[in-house]
Each structure stands twice: as C-alpha cells, then as structure tokens.
Design a protein around this motif. Structure first.
Motif, PDB file in Angstrom:
ATOM      1  N   SER A 191       0.814  -1.220   0.000  1.00  0.00           N
ATOM      2  CA  SER A 191       0.000   0.000   0.000  1.00  0.00           C
ATOM      3  C   SER A 191       0.843   1.263   0.000  1.00  0.00           C
ATOM      4  O   SER A 191       0.350   2.341  -0.355  1.00  0.00           O
ATOM      5  N   LEU A 192       2.105   1.162   0.407  1.00  0.00           N
ATOM      6  CA  LEU A 192       2.994   2.319   0.388  1.00  0.00           C
ATOM      7  C   LEU A 192       3.493   2.639  -1.016  1.00  0.00           C
ATOM      8  O   LEU A 192       3.957   3.756  -1.274  1.00  0.00           O
ATOM      9  N   GLN A 193       3.419   1.667  -1.915  1.00  0.00           N
ATOM     10  CA  GLN A 193       4.053   1.809  -3.213  1.00  0.00           C
ATOM     11  C   GLN A 193       3.300   2.716  -4.183  1.00  0.00           C
ATOM     12  O   GLN A 193       3.861   3.178  -5.166  1.00  0.00           O
ATOM     13  N   ASP A 194       2.023   2.945  -3.936  1.00  0.00           N
ATOM     14  CA  ASP A 194       1.207   3.676  -4.903  1.00  0.00           C
ATOM     15  C   ASP A 194       0.338   4.699  -4.181  1.00  0.00           C
ATOM     16  O   ASP A 194      -0.349   4.365  -3.216  1.00  0.00           O
ATOM     17  N   HIS A 195       0.363   5.925  -4.671  1.00  0.00           N
ATOM     18  CA  HIS A 195      -0.423   6.984  -4.027  1.00  0.00           C
ATOM     19  C   HIS A 195      -1.926   6.770  -4.179  1.00  0.00           C
ATOM     20  O   HIS A 195      -2.716   7.444  -3.520  1.00  0.00           O
ATOM     21  N   VAL A 196      -2.335   5.816  -5.020  1.00  0.00           N
ATOM     22  CA  VAL A 196      -3.762   5.562  -5.209  1.00  0.00           C
ATOM     23  C   VAL A 196      -4.435   5.141  -3.902  1.00  0.00           C
ATOM     24  O   VAL A 196      -5.638   5.388  -3.700  1.00  0.00           O
ATOM     25  N   PHE A 197      -3.673   4.538  -2.996  1.00  0.00           N
ATOM     26  CA  PHE A 197      -4.257   4.077  -1.736  1.00  0.00           C
ATOM     27  C   PHE A 197      -4.565   5.229  -0.781  1.00  0.00           C
ATOM     28  O   PHE A 197      -5.230   5.032   0.238  1.00  0.00           O
ATOM     29  N   LEU A 198      -4.097   6.427  -1.114  1.00  0.00           N
ATOM     30  CA  LEU A 198      -4.413   7.585  -0.292  1.00  0.00           C
ATOM     31  C   LEU A 198      -5.854   8.043  -0.472  1.00  0.00           C
ATOM     32  O   LEU A 198      -6.338   8.898   0.277  1.00  0.00           O
ATOM     33  N   CYS A 199      -6.551   7.482  -1.464  1.00  0.00           N
ATOM     34  CA  CYS A 199      -7.957   7.836  -1.634  1.00  0.00           C
ATOM     35  C   CYS A 199      -8.844   7.054  -0.668  1.00  0.00           C
ATOM     36  O   CYS A 199     -10.043   7.337  -0.550  1.00  0.00           O
ATOM     37  N   PHE A 200      -8.257   6.073   0.028  1.00  0.00           N
ATOM     38  CA  PHE A 200      -8.982   5.311   1.044  1.00  0.00           C
ATOM     39  C   PHE A 200      -8.551   5.778   2.427  1.00  0.00           C
ATOM     40  O   PHE A 200      -7.414   6.221   2.617  1.00  0.00           O
ATOM     41  N   THR A 201      -9.437   5.651   3.412  1.00  0.00           N
ATOM     42  CA  THR A 201      -9.037   5.976   4.773  1.00  0.00           C
ATOM     43  C   THR A 201      -8.033   4.929   5.257  1.00  0.00           C
ATOM     44  O   THR A 201      -8.074   3.771   4.830  1.00  0.00           O
ATOM     45  N   PRO A 202      -7.108   5.316   6.144  1.00  0.00           N
ATOM     46  CA  PRO A 202      -6.106   4.368   6.638  1.00  0.00           C
ATOM     47  C   PRO A 202      -6.701   3.110   7.252  1.00  0.00           C
ATOM     48  O   PRO A 202      -6.186   2.011   7.054  1.00  0.00           O
ATOM     49  N   SER A 203      -7.783   3.260   8.014  1.00  0.00           N
ATOM     50  CA  SER A 203      -8.386   2.085   8.644  1.00  0.00           C
ATOM     51  C   SER A 203      -8.929   1.124   7.593  1.00  0.00           C
ATOM     52  O   SER A 203      -8.858  -0.102   7.760  1.00  0.00           O
ATOM     53  N   LEU A 204      -9.462   1.666   6.496  1.00  0.00           N
ATOM     54  CA  LEU A 204      -9.982   0.809   5.428  1.00  0.00           C
ATOM     55  C   LEU A 204      -8.843   0.083   4.725  1.00  0.00           C
ATOM     56  O   LEU A 204      -8.966  -1.097   4.367  1.00  0.00           O
ATOM     57  N   VAL A 205      -7.713   0.765   4.516  1.00  0.00           N
ATOM     58  CA  VAL A 205      -6.548   0.111   3.909  1.00  0.00           C
ATOM     59  C   VAL A 205      -6.066  -1.033   4.791  1.00  0.00           C
ATOM     60  O   VAL A 205      -5.776  -2.135   4.311  1.00  0.00           O
ATOM     61  N   ALA A 206      -5.997  -0.787   6.102  1.00  0.00           N
ATOM     62  CA  ALA A 206      -5.549  -1.836   7.026  1.00  0.00           C
ATOM     63  C   ALA A 206      -6.502  -3.023   7.003  1.00  0.00           C
ATOM     64  O   ALA A 206      -6.069  -4.181   6.971  1.00  0.00           O
ATOM     65  N   ALA A 207      -7.798  -2.746   7.026  1.00  0.00           N
ATOM     66  CA  ALA A 207      -8.782  -3.828   6.971  1.00  0.00           C
ATOM     67  C   ALA A 207      -8.676  -4.587   5.653  1.00  0.00           C
ATOM     68  O   ALA A 207      -8.804  -5.819   5.616  1.00  0.00           O
ATOM     69  N   GLU A 243      -8.910  -5.610  -3.891  1.00  0.00           N
ATOM     70  CA  GLU A 243      -8.573  -6.027  -5.257  1.00  0.00           C
ATOM     71  C   GLU A 243      -7.350  -5.290  -5.768  1.00  0.00           C
ATOM     72  O   GLU A 243      -6.504  -5.874  -6.459  1.00  0.00           O
ATOM     73  N   LYS A 244      -7.218  -4.008  -5.443  1.00  0.00           N
ATOM     74  CA  LYS A 244      -6.038  -3.249  -5.850  1.00  0.00           C
ATOM     75  C   LYS A 244      -4.769  -3.806  -5.195  1.00  0.00           C
ATOM     76  O   LYS A 244      -3.711  -3.885  -5.818  1.00  0.00           O
ATOM     77  N   LEU A 245      -4.878  -4.193  -3.923  1.00  0.00           N
ATOM     78  CA  LEU A 245      -3.731  -4.786  -3.230  1.00  0.00           C
ATOM     79  C   LEU A 245      -3.331  -6.107  -3.876  1.00  0.00           C
ATOM     80  O   LEU A 245      -2.138  -6.364  -4.109  1.00  0.00           O
ATOM     81  N   LEU A 246      -4.308  -6.938  -4.172  1.00  0.00           N
ATOM     82  CA  LEU A 246      -4.028  -8.244  -4.773  1.00  0.00           C
ATOM     83  C   LEU A 246      -3.458  -8.086  -6.177  1.00  0.00           C
ATOM     84  O   LEU A 246      -2.567  -8.839  -6.579  1.00  0.00           O
TER      85      LEU A 246
END
Length: 261
Positions: A191-207, A243-246
C-alpha cells in the motif's frame, strides 16, 4: 503517536481505536498533483530502505511516507531537494513514533551506501531547517493515523478457531496466525508503493490488508462477522481496495521504481 506498546491488547484498546478512527476523518486532503509524482515510488522505497536499515517500526515508516506525500502535493521542489525532504520526513516520523535509541543519527545516515549515489551530504543545520519547514507545513501536528496504526488491532482477531481453510478446519491456528501477520505486513508495504491508496481511509486500507491476506490464505468466510463488527467495514466496503492490493501483489516485483534522472 505516543501510544503505549501493544495498545491493542490493553483495556483501553477500543477507546484508542475509536480515537484513531475519529482522527483519520480530519486528515489533510491529498490531491495527487505533485509534478514529481512519477518519482514518488522511488522516494517511498528510499524511506523504506533506510527505515529497514535502522529497524524502525512500521508506524514510523508509514508516517514518513505520508508526510512526504503531503509535502510533495503542496510544493514543487527539485529532485535533489526531495532526497533531503524524504530523509527529514523519516527522521521526524521516527522521533514521533519510535524509541529514541532507534532514531537515525546524522553520522550514520551520511555513512549509508545510498548517500553517495544521491550525491547528498546531510548537515545538522540543513536537517533542522528542513524539519522546521515540515513542522510548519503541518502546523506542528504529526498526529496523523496511517494504516500501520490500525493493522495490529485488526490482526488481534484476524484468525480464530472456526475459520476454515479450503473448506476444512485449520490444522494449526498458531501457524495460520503467523502467516496472516506475514501477509498483512506484506500488503501493508504494498500500500505504500502507490499513491492511489491515499484515496482510502487508513483504517480501510488496514482492513483490506487483512481481507487480502485471508484471500491468499484461502480462509473462509473471507470476511467473517467478527471482523465486520470490529472494523465496521463490510466486504463490499473493502473489495475495491483489496482487489487493488491483490493486483499489485502480482506486479510489484516486476515493476522497478523509477529513479530520478
């Protein structure tokens, strides 16, 4: 963020978690408009490399990258300056999130092999100036939750007796927990590799990191009711991020970070 060690195991875990969830709703906006956005992956990797060298905690590493993202989003600076900004973000984050004895020292930083390739020599005055600029940029507020601040709380119940593996009862719960922690940490770094994950809240990324790990481990149900209750996220809330992570898992090793010219 000055949280006690293993806060997710303490009596105040639920209260601390709710405070983090409240704080993430007030995070600064991110527009992804940096002119050097194509180099963002390189500098995130640089922070991760130096962080690993000094064995900094994940929260420090993730906060450092987040500070860099916010700074790049607001300022148009040279590539050479971004090297200084990246390392200053890491120093600031390590002072805020990690033990004092782990904070990188100036002399040790200058002796790193990567410093010669960056044609950069850090000075005490230069670092202090940059740290002050960063603090003023963020109005002296580094209480900024990242996915790394939530992951352990979710991992505490990510695998339990009753989960099925390929439709069968698990043969060893402790071994599955180890693999779960390993994969969740892996997806956290993805999730650190792509700024696209900044459109999600941190808690949602962790989940989503936990959900993606359960998919990889063939655990069912993929998102059990206990995790939905704990995180307040349904599978439908997570599926897009998971799905983006996978997807990036399959591409991460084959796509190198763009190096600055």
């Amino acid at each position: 963020m000055e949280l006690e060690d293993q806060w997710w195991k303490g009596q105040l875990a639920a209260d601390i978690y709710q405070a983090l969830r409240y704080k993430e709703l007030k995070l600064p906006s991110y527009k992804g408009q940096s002119p050097q956005l194509n180099l963002r992956r390189y500098f995130a990797d640089l922070i991760a490399t130096v962080s690993n060298r000094f064995k900094l905690c994940p929260a420090a590493r993730h906060l450092a990258v987040y500070l860099l993202d916010l700074f790049m989003d607001r300022y148009d600076v040279t590539v050479q300056q971004l090297h200084m900004v990246s390392l200053s973000c890491l120093l600031l984050a390590s002072k805020f999130e990690d033990r004092e004895d782990r904070v990188p020292k100036l002399e040790t930083l200058n002796n790193l092999g990567c410093m010669s390739s960056m044609n950069l020599v850090l000075t005490k005055q230069g670092l202090l100036h940059m740290e002050l600029l960063l603090l003023e940029t963020f109005q002296w507020n580094l209480y900024l939750p990242t996915a790394a601040h939530f992951i352990e709380y979710y991992l505490s119940t990510a695998t339990q007796e009753g989960d099925l593996h390929d439709g069968w009862p698990m043969t060893c719960l402790e071994k599955t927990k180890l693999y779960m922690a390993k994969y969740a940490d892996y997806f956290l770094e993805v999730s650190l590799q792509d700024h696209v994950f900044l459109c999600f809240t941190p808690s949602l990324v962790a989940a989503s990191c936990v959900a993606a790990s359960r998919v990889i481990l063939h655990l069912t149900p993929t998102w059990p009711p206990r995790l939905q209750r704990l995180t307040s996220y349904t599978w439908e809330n997570l599926v897009h991020c998971a799905e983006k992570l996978l997807l990036r898992r399959t591409r991460r090793s084959s796509v190198p970070a763009t190096r600055p010219p």
